[in-house]
Design a protein around this motif. Structure first.
Motif, PDB file in Angstrom:
ATOM      1  N   ILE A   1       0.862  -1.174   0.000  1.00 20.03           N
ATOM      2  CA  ILE A   1       0.000   0.000   0.000  1.00 20.03           C
ATOM      3  C   ILE A   1       0.900   1.225   0.000  1.00 20.03           C
ATOM      4  N   GLY A   2       0.939   1.943  -1.118  1.00 20.64           N
ATOM      5  CA  GLY A   2       1.825   3.112  -1.221  1.00 20.64           C
ATOM      6  C   GLY A   2       1.132   4.366  -0.727  1.00 20.64           C
ATOM      7  N   TYR A   3       1.765   5.072   0.208  1.00 14.01           N
ATOM      8  CA  TYR A   3       1.204   6.329   0.703  1.00 14.01           C
ATOM      9  C   TYR A   3       1.968   7.477   0.091  1.00 14.01           C
ATOM     10  N   ARG A   4       1.509   8.695   0.369  1.00 14.47           N
ATOM     11  CA  ARG A   4       2.241   9.866  -0.079  1.00 14.47           C
ATOM     12  C   ARG A   4       3.068  10.357   1.091  1.00 14.47           C
TER      13      ARG A   4
ATOM     14  N   ALA B   1       4.479  10.183   6.787  1.00 17.67           N
ATOM     15  CA  ALA B   1       3.554  10.717   7.792  1.00 17.67           C
ATOM     16  C   ALA B   1       2.168  10.099   7.636  1.00 17.67           C
ATOM     17  N   LEU B   2       1.680  10.018   6.401  1.00 17.40           N
ATOM     18  CA  LEU B   2       0.335   9.484   6.184  1.00 17.40           C
ATOM     19  C   LEU B   2       0.286   7.986   6.459  1.00 17.40           C
TER      20      LEU B   2
ATOM     21  N   VAL C   1      -0.052   7.565  10.168  1.00 15.82           N
ATOM     22  CA  VAL C   1      -1.396   7.824  10.694  1.00 15.82           C
ATOM     23  C   VAL C   1      -2.214   6.538  10.640  1.00 15.82           C
ATOM     24  N   ASP C   2      -2.166   5.850   9.499  1.00 18.16           N
ATOM     25  CA  ASP C   2      -2.944   4.617   9.359  1.00 18.16           C
ATOM     26  C   ASP C   2      -2.365   3.469  10.196  1.00 18.16           C
TER      27      ASP C   2
ATOM     28  N   SER D   1      -3.437   4.152  13.885  1.00 15.94           N
ATOM     29  CA  SER D   1      -4.869   3.948  14.117  1.00 15.94           C
ATOM     30  C   SER D   1      -5.297   2.509  13.810  1.00 15.94           C
TER      31      SER D   1
ATOM     32  N   GLN E   1      -5.344   0.941  10.941  1.00 20.41           N
ATOM     33  CA  GLN E   1      -5.940   0.687   9.628  1.00 20.41           C
ATOM     34  C   GLN E   1      -5.064  -0.243   8.788  1.00 20.41           C
TER      35      GLN E   1
ATOM     36  N   PHE F   1      -9.092  10.269  13.464  1.00 23.88           N
ATOM     37  CA  PHE F   1      -8.220   9.106  13.590  1.00 23.88           C
ATOM     38  C   PHE F   1      -8.995   7.793  13.448  1.00 23.88           C
ATOM     39  N   PHE F   2     -10.335   7.861  13.560  1.00 20.89           N
ATOM     40  CA  PHE F   2     -11.124   6.651  13.328  1.00 20.89           C
ATOM     41  C   PHE F   2     -11.353   6.425  11.840  1.00 20.89           C
ATOM     42  N   PHE F   3     -10.976   7.400  11.043  1.00 17.75           N
ATOM     43  CA  PHE F   3     -11.217   7.304   9.618  1.00 17.75           C
ATOM     44  C   PHE F   3     -10.180   6.412   8.950  1.00 17.75           C
ATOM     45  N   GLY F   4     -10.666   5.418   8.218  1.00 19.95           N
ATOM     46  CA  GLY F   4      -9.752   4.630   7.402  1.00 19.95           C
ATOM     47  C   GLY F   4      -9.789   5.171   5.994  1.00 19.95           C
ATOM     48  N   GLN F   5      -9.089   4.492   5.097  1.00 27.86           N
ATOM     49  CA  GLN F   5      -9.045   4.954   3.708  1.00 27.86           C
ATOM     50  C   GLN F   5     -10.429   4.952   3.087  1.00 27.86           C
TER      51      GLN F   5
ATOM     52  N   GLU G   1     -13.321   5.362   4.560  1.00 28.79           N
ATOM     53  CA  GLU G   1     -14.105   6.471   5.089  1.00 28.79           C
ATOM     54  C   GLU G   1     -13.694   7.781   4.429  1.00 28.79           C
TER      55      GLU G   1
ATOM     56  N   THR H   1       2.115  17.447   5.335  1.00 27.18           N
ATOM     57  CA  THR H   1       1.045  16.660   4.768  1.00 27.18           C
ATOM     58  C   THR H   1      -0.235  16.999   5.508  1.00 27.18           C
ATOM     59  N   PRO H   2      -1.214  17.594   4.808  1.00 34.01           N
ATOM     60  CA  PRO H   2      -2.433  17.975   5.510  1.00 34.01           C
ATOM     61  C   PRO H   2      -3.150  16.736   6.036  1.00 34.01           C
TER      62      PRO H   2
ATOM     63  N   GLN I   1      -2.972  14.628  11.551  1.00 35.79           N
ATOM     64  CA  GLN I   1      -1.725  14.589  12.317  1.00 35.79           C
ATOM     65  C   GLN I   1      -1.086  15.974  12.460  1.00 35.79           C
TER      66      GLN I   1
ATOM     67  N   LYS J   1       1.442  16.929  15.326  1.00 35.63           N
ATOM     68  CA  LYS J   1       2.828  16.977  14.874  1.00 35.63           C
ATOM     69  C   LYS J   1       3.339  18.402  14.764  1.00 35.63           C
TER      70      LYS J   1
ATOM     71  N   PRO K   1      -7.010  13.014  -7.107  1.00 34.04           N
ATOM     72  CA  PRO K   1      -5.956  12.066  -6.730  1.00 34.04           C
ATOM     73  C   PRO K   1      -6.103  11.555  -5.308  1.00 34.04           C
TER      74      PRO K   1
ATOM     75  N   GLU L   1      -6.403   7.637  -4.532  1.00 32.21           N
ATOM     76  CA  GLU L   1      -5.488   6.939  -3.623  1.00 32.21           C
ATOM     77  C   GLU L   1      -6.246   6.243  -2.502  1.00 32.21           C
TER      78      GLU L   1
ATOM     79  N   LYS M   1      -6.270   2.271  -1.991  1.00 36.40           N
ATOM     80  CA  LYS M   1      -5.734   1.705  -0.755  1.00 36.40           C
ATOM     81  C   LYS M   1      -6.799   0.864  -0.066  1.00 36.40           C
TER      82      LYS M   1
END
Lengths: 324, 500
Positions: free
Chosen positions: A183-186, A189-190, A193-194, A197, A199, B141-145, B147, B343-344, B347, B351, B445, B449, B453
């Motif tokens: 699973i490639g993230y950008r 940091a992202l 996060v997963d 949590s 995920q 933080f409960f959100f997965g991809q 969601e 990265t918006p 976090q 951070k 995008p 993504e 994912k």
């Protein structure tokens, strides 16, 4: 209003008058340009600027950093390949454009071995594998047992497809014999996060990017990728120690256009290698998550070829296949 | 509660460092300037200023860009009131009663009430952001991809439903934006898509290039083809103070506008423009003397001006907490954050607390500055309106080109930006709104993504994704909204709202 116009015209006039003077000075001595083929702001960019400062003091010449981005570093690398080989243009690059791209892109517009001349290895860094709350494993063995018991859950995140952590994950997947889904993230940091949590169960990225959350106990680093233990987490074993013959590090190196004279290359190589070996520089690099190295041009050339052979099978097995 | 105050004070300590105050001031002034000048909006300005911020620390850069945004909301009203031209799209409604007030010789009170209303709305919105940001970030933080994908789909549908004009056109624009964003290398395999084998396109269109073309360059073409006669109503604005009666009339309108704007600002696609219209309609409906509206009713200035400022600020909430842009300006802010290596996402609050709280606190500081600075500066802004456009536009165009070139030192990209300018003008000519395009371009995008994912994690099982409670609910909501917007009865109502 009049006053504003007066100011604007004064500034414009000054700029017009000063411009020829500046270009005249430049004609006398062109600044040395370090091309960094990725965007400004990251760790590699900071490294480029540190090196520029070192060259500036050592050579007493102006040194500028140019961020020429595009096509995964190809644009900037190509610019250096095509510049005059007079020592005024250098490339600071991570491993991908000079080691991986020839195995990834069929129509790469340059040959990283033939079109570039190695100058010096600057620094290197290793990767690590970490698990989050989704996996109970405390050791590498426990993780592998978990993956074998839950093969449909064995996905791993990385900072991006087509980068070394992705390919290192492929090596690991093959060594263990479990079909791990990438699973490639950008960016790390992202992915983190997963991971935190729950995920995704696993992340492979640089040790530096994992360190903070590992120390806070939110994730667990289970193994590192170099042949020796990481100075950042000396308590964590390497993959090799645990019986998996996979080793992988990434690095930053400086290259010059292929026809740059040897005496210029050797001189730069010595300046840069000596510079990164000072204590002050070592400390600065460690803050960027990099271990200071330094090398002769020959040593870097040897490393470049070795690593190209090392990663080739992993790239081919990864499914990362751009057409151009 | 105490924690929020501690956070706000921490934020203030960052916002009031000399550099950041200066940047906030520059941003707010630049924003007011573009707000005052008709024809360049905050979108084009932020797009143009982005490359300039490269050398700045990220906090300062974002503070400045945010300043441009809410500064423009202040500035737009000045032109609307004095010249009967909305300096900025969100102040269209202000022209209705604002200009009437000015013709009755009450330009001063109109300007003052607009500024006071905006300031009040800004203060409330800042507190609201501070209150909501923490819990929402935790929630994120409960959100997965899966969601995230569902949430963004809902966001785009809302943007379509809330946009001006027919649903079919805004849908088309969002989809066009997504298609444009797909030009690049595939995220998972690296394969080039729609690049026509062009090396320069292998990273896709830079969003600054698209934004600068579609908003900056297109705006210029638009203005050049439509010479506007500007009649300046007031040479000198005297007597700024509103009367006691004015204040009594305006106060409830300001309060209602603030609440309405704050709510609409959080919704994707809503934002400043919609909220000012909604506030005007609301004030007119609630008024005991609706016949005064359009003839210089101070509520008609106070309500919408408060609403658009509140909305422009609360639209930062989804950006700061979830990393999802609510409108095109926020999409640019995402770009700005990315360019600065941030990265918006949820976090950011943990951070980079300095950035998070610094930015929030700077909004309050900026609003205060705008209130203090702008009223005395009105004379200068009025005079600026007299600078002929033929002197302004070459400078703007030049600035655009330098900005684009400085990104990648590529002349190809300048040509690309100009081409997008022509495209943007074509869109305008055919009544397509460009804002949904940019939103689709930014969200495309991210959605791709997230979806890919989520699909990879579920090993390709679509049902597993749809059965996740939050994902299923959000997607169902999006579907219902879209169907509802197309239904004839709702469509008619929606159209009447926009006509008013």
């Amino acid at each position: 209003m009049k006053r504003i116009f007066a100011w604007v015209s004064a500034i414009t006039l000054a700029a017009v008058l000063l411009a020829p003077a500046a270009s005249h000075a430049q004609l006398l001595q062109q600044p040395i340009k370090i091309v960094f083929p990725f965007a400004a702001g990251g760790g590699g960019d900071a490294l480029a600027r540190l090196l520029a400062e070192e060259l500036r003091t050592a050579l007493n010449r102006n040194v500028v950093v140019e961020n020429k981005t595009g096509a995964g570093g190809q644009a900037g690398t190509l610019e250096v390949v095509n510049s005059a080989p007079n020592g005024d243009t250098l490339l600071l690059t991570p491993i991908a454009p000079v080691v991986l791209h020839q195995n990834i892109y069929k129509n790469l517009r340059y040959d990283p071995i033939k079109d570039l001349k190695p100058v010096a290895l600057i620094s290197d860094f290793e990767f690590a594998i970490a698990v989050g709350p989704a996996v109970p494993a405390k050791t590498l063995e426990e993780l592998i047992a978990w993956m074998k018991a839950n093969p449909t859950k064995a996905s791993y995140g990385t900072p991006g497809a087509g980068a070394l952590p992705h390919f290192f994950g492929v090596l690991f997947s093959k060594a263990v014999g479990v079909d791990m889904v990438h699973i490639g993230y950008r960016g790390s940091a992202l992915a983190l996060v997963d991971l935190i949590s729950g995920q995704i169960p696993i992340v492979v990225t640089t040790t530096t990017d994992l360190l903070q959350n590992h120390k806070e106990g939110k994730i667990r680093i289970l193994a590192t990728s170099d042949s020796k233990r990481s100075p950042l987490v000396p308590e964590v074993p390497t993959f090799q120690e645990r019986g998996y013959k996979i080793v992988g590090t990434a690095w930053y190196g400086v290259f010059a256009p292929a026809k740059t004279p040897d005496e210029v290359v050797n001189r730069y190589s010595k300046i840069l290698s000596d510079a990164v070996k000072t204590e002050a520089m070592k400390e600065k690099l460690l803050k960027l998550g990099l271990y200071a190295r330094g090398s002769t041009p020959e040593e870097l050339g040897k490393l470049q070829k070795e690593h190209a052979d090392l990663w080739k099978p992993a790239i081919e097995a990864s499914g990362f296949k751009p057409e151009n | 509660m105490t924690e929020i105050f501690a956070n706000l004070i921490f934020g203030l300590s960052i916002a009031i460092t000399p550099t950041n105050i200066a940047l906030c001031l520059i941003g707010a002034l630049a924003g007011t300037l573009v707000g005052v000048l008709p024809g360049i909006g905050p979108l084009a300005t932020i797009a143009m200023l982005l490359p300039v911020t490269f050398g700045l620390p990220p906090v300062g850069a974002l503070i400045m860009l945010a300043g441009v945004f809410y500064g423009a909301m202040y500035g737009g009203s000045t032109t609307a009131i004095l010249v009967n031209i909305p300096g900025e799209a969100a102040s269209v409604v202000t022209t209705l009663d604002g200009f009437q007030m000015a013709q009755q010789g009450r330009a001063g009170p109109a300007l003052a009430i607009a500024a006071i209303g905006s300031f009040f709305a800004g203060c409330v919105a800042t507190v609201l952001i501070a209150l909501l940001a923490g819990p929402l970030t935790q929630f994120a933080f409960f959100f997965g991809q899966a969601e995230y994908f569902a949430l963004m789909t809902l966001g785009l549908v809302l943007a379509i439903v809330l946009a001006n004009g027919p649903v079919s056109k805004s849908t088309l624009m969002v989809l066009a934006g997504i298609v444009l964003s797909m030009v690049s290398a595939d995220v998972d395999t690296g394969q080039s898509r729609m690049t026509f084998g062009k090396f320069e396109l292998s990273d896709g269109f830079g969003f600054i290039i698209v934004a600068m073309g579609v908003f900056g360059v297109a705006e210029i073409i638009k203005n050049l083809l439509k010479p506007s006669a500007r009649e300046l109503i007031a040479e000198k604005v005297t007597n700024l103070m509103p009367t006691r009666r004015d204040l009594a009339d305006a106060a409830p309108a300001i309060a209602r506008g603030t609440i309405l704007g704050s709510l609409l600002g959080i919704l994707p696609g809503g934002g400043a423009i919609l909220s000012s219209f909604a506030s005007y309609t609301l004030e007119k409906k609630l008024s005991k003397t609706p016949e005064r509206f359009g003839k210089g009713a101070i509520e008609g200035v106070a309500g919408p001006e408060s609403a658009n400022n509140a909305a422009s600020q609360t639209s930062f909430i989804p950006l700061l907490t979830l990393g999802i842009p609510a409108n095109a300006v926020m999409a640019l802010m995402i770009g700005a954050m990315t360019l600065h290596g941030i990265t918006p996402g949820p976090q950011v609050a943990t951070k980079q607390p300095d950035l998070f709280w610094g930015l929030i606190a700077s909004m309050w500081v900026g609003n205060l500055m705008l209130l203090v600075i702008n009223l005395p500066l009105i004379g200068i802004w009025v005079r600026l309106l007299r600078v002929p456009y033929r002197l302004l536009y070459p400078m703007i165009l030049m600035f655009c080109c330098i900005g684009v070139y400085s990104l990648n030192t590529s002349t190809f990209e300048i040509m690309l930006a100009l081409a997008f300018g022509l495209f943007g003008y074509w869109l305008y000519k055919h009544d397509f709104e460009a804002a949904p395009l940019l939103l689709g371009f930014i969200l495309g995008p991210m959605m791709e993504e997230s979806l890919r994912k989520a699909m990879s994690l579920a090993r390709g099982d679509v049902l597993e994704i749809l059965m996740r409670p939050l994902t299923g609910t959000l997607l169902a909501l999006a579907a219902i909204l879209l169907v509802a917007a197309i239904l004839p009865t709702v469509r008619k109502q929606r159209e009447t709202v926009f006509v008013e």
